[in-house]
Motif scaffolding. Structure first.
Motif, PDB file in Angstrom:
ATOM      1  N   CYS A 225      10.177  36.139  82.496  1.00 53.11           N
ATOM      2  CA  CYS A 225      10.345  34.677  82.567  1.00 53.11           C
ATOM      3  C   CYS A 225       9.273  33.995  81.708  1.00 53.11           C
ATOM      4  O   CYS A 225       8.099  34.316  81.819  1.00 53.11           O
TER       5      CYS A 225
ATOM      6  N   CYS B 191       8.138  31.129  81.992  1.00 55.92           N
ATOM      7  CA  CYS B 191       7.278  30.216  82.761  1.00 55.92           C
ATOM      8  C   CYS B 191       6.225  30.971  83.558  1.00 55.92           C
ATOM      9  O   CYS B 191       5.049  30.660  83.482  1.00 55.92           O
ATOM     10  N   CYS B 192       6.661  31.985  84.343  1.00 55.67           N
ATOM     11  CA  CYS B 192       5.693  32.609  85.250  1.00 55.67           C
ATOM     12  C   CYS B 192       5.466  34.087  84.911  1.00 55.67           C
ATOM     13  O   CYS B 192       4.694  34.760  85.596  1.00 55.67           O
TER      14      CYS B 192
ATOM     15  N   CYS C  80      15.022  33.675  87.316  1.00 59.38           N
ATOM     16  CA  CYS C  80      13.726  34.190  87.760  1.00 59.38           C
ATOM     17  C   CYS C  80      13.650  34.221  89.287  1.00 59.38           C
ATOM     18  O   CYS C  80      13.899  33.213  89.945  1.00 59.38           O
TER      19      CYS C  80
ATOM     20  N   CYS D  14      10.268  31.864  90.160  1.00 57.10           N
ATOM     21  CA  CYS D  14      10.178  30.396  90.029  1.00 57.10           C
ATOM     22  C   CYS D  14      11.540  29.731  89.844  1.00 57.10           C
ATOM     23  O   CYS D  14      11.619  28.506  89.768  1.00 57.10           O
TER      24      CYS D  14
END
Ligand SMILES: [Zn+2]
Length: 301
Positions: A218, A220-221, A231, A234
């Motif tokens: 992912c 983002c995280c 994900c 998140c």
């Protein structure tokens, strides 16, 4: 006007990828974190500079030079009316103090004296500017961009700009900058041509293909996706083409010598995503070299 945009350095992008795919040593993780933080601080500084009217200056960001085997980096240069403004941007957060010219964080850890860093950059850029025929003046500044930064025993030094002074500083700068001369343009072009694309002193740790976790993570995280591109951590949802494209770029960043093929990317992505989607992304976004089984892809210019 921005002549050279700020982009994430290769060192930062590589560290980020390695941090997601292997366990780094604590000092490596901290270094990676500092790179991330430094970059965010520089973007914040750019935002501040963007308040100045565009035609007043030429901006060169993230410069690396080698002068007689002395490598130095510059966060930002603004050139206006025969003046070169040199900026060292620090995104320090929390309390710091100075004792006998030495700088410490509140946990008593000594940090590099940023004034000395600025002075070194000033000396070297002056030498470089002299070599290329610059006849104006250099004004160096140390910018503390983070509003949560505080320095005890702060020296009264007009070259240091603290967070509470930033707005006034930009206003003054705007007042002083009267426009770009042809000499400014000439010097900027020359400075750009001498800039090194990569720092010869990167701290990237050694790694092998086998050592790294395969799959798509992912953005983002950094949690690895399992079967679908949703994900589990998140909730971020990504499309196949975007996620695969990202992974190919990352593969090429970490292993520039390896050929980009459908099979190589399928393995890199953890062997769980359809080969057809990988092939389609390669065909649509990369340039194919050769035909049939021996064909491979390269990044389009
Ligand atoms: Zn996530």
């Amino acid at each position: 006007m921005i002549l050279k945009q700020r982009v994430e350095s290769k060192e930062l992008r590589t560290f980020r990828a390695l941090n997601a795919r292997m366990s780094l040593l604590e000092k490596e993780r901290n270094y990676c974190l500092n790179l991330e933080k430094g970059f965010v601080g520089e973007l914040d500084f750019d935002l501040l500079v963007s308040q100045l009217s565009n035609e007043k200056y030429l901006a060169l960001n993230d410069l690396i030079y080698d002068i007689n085997s002395k490598v130095f980096q510059i966060d930002s240069l603004l050139i206006s009316n025969n003046t070169v403004y040199l900026f060292e941007v620090k995104n320090y957060e929390g309390d710091f103090y100075i004792e006998k010219d030495r700088w410490y964080s509140v946990s008593d850890t000594e940090i590099q004296n940023p004034i000395l860093q600025l002075q070194r950059a000033e000396t070297l850029i002056l030498r470089l500017l002299k070599e290329i025929g610059f006849s104006g003046i250099v004004r160096p500044f140390l910018i503390f961009i983070n509003p949560e930064f505080h320095l005890y025993n702060a020296p009264r030094n007009p070259q240091i700009i603290f967070p509470s002074q930033l707005n006034r500083f930009v206003n003054e700068l705007s007042f002083k900058m009267s426009g770009v001369t042809s000499h400014d343009r000439k010097i900027s072009k020359h400075l750009l041509s001498l800039h090194l694309k990569e720092s010869p002193y990167s701290r990237i740790p050694k790694y092998t293909y086998e050592q790294l976790n395969k799959g798509i993570y992912c953005p983002c995280c950094h949690t690895f996706f399992t079967e679908s591109l949703v994900c589990s951590q998140c909730g971020y949802i990504e499309e196949y083409s975007g996620a695969i494209f990202r992974s190919i770029i990352e593969f090429n960043l970490l292993f520039p010598e390896e050929r980009i093929t459908t099979k190589a990317i399928w393995e890199w992505c953890g062997q769980v995503f359809p080969k057809k989607s990988i092939r389609n992304t390669l065909l649509s976004k990369f340039k194919m070299i050769g035909y049939g089984k021996s064909s491979y892809f390269i990044i389009k210019d």
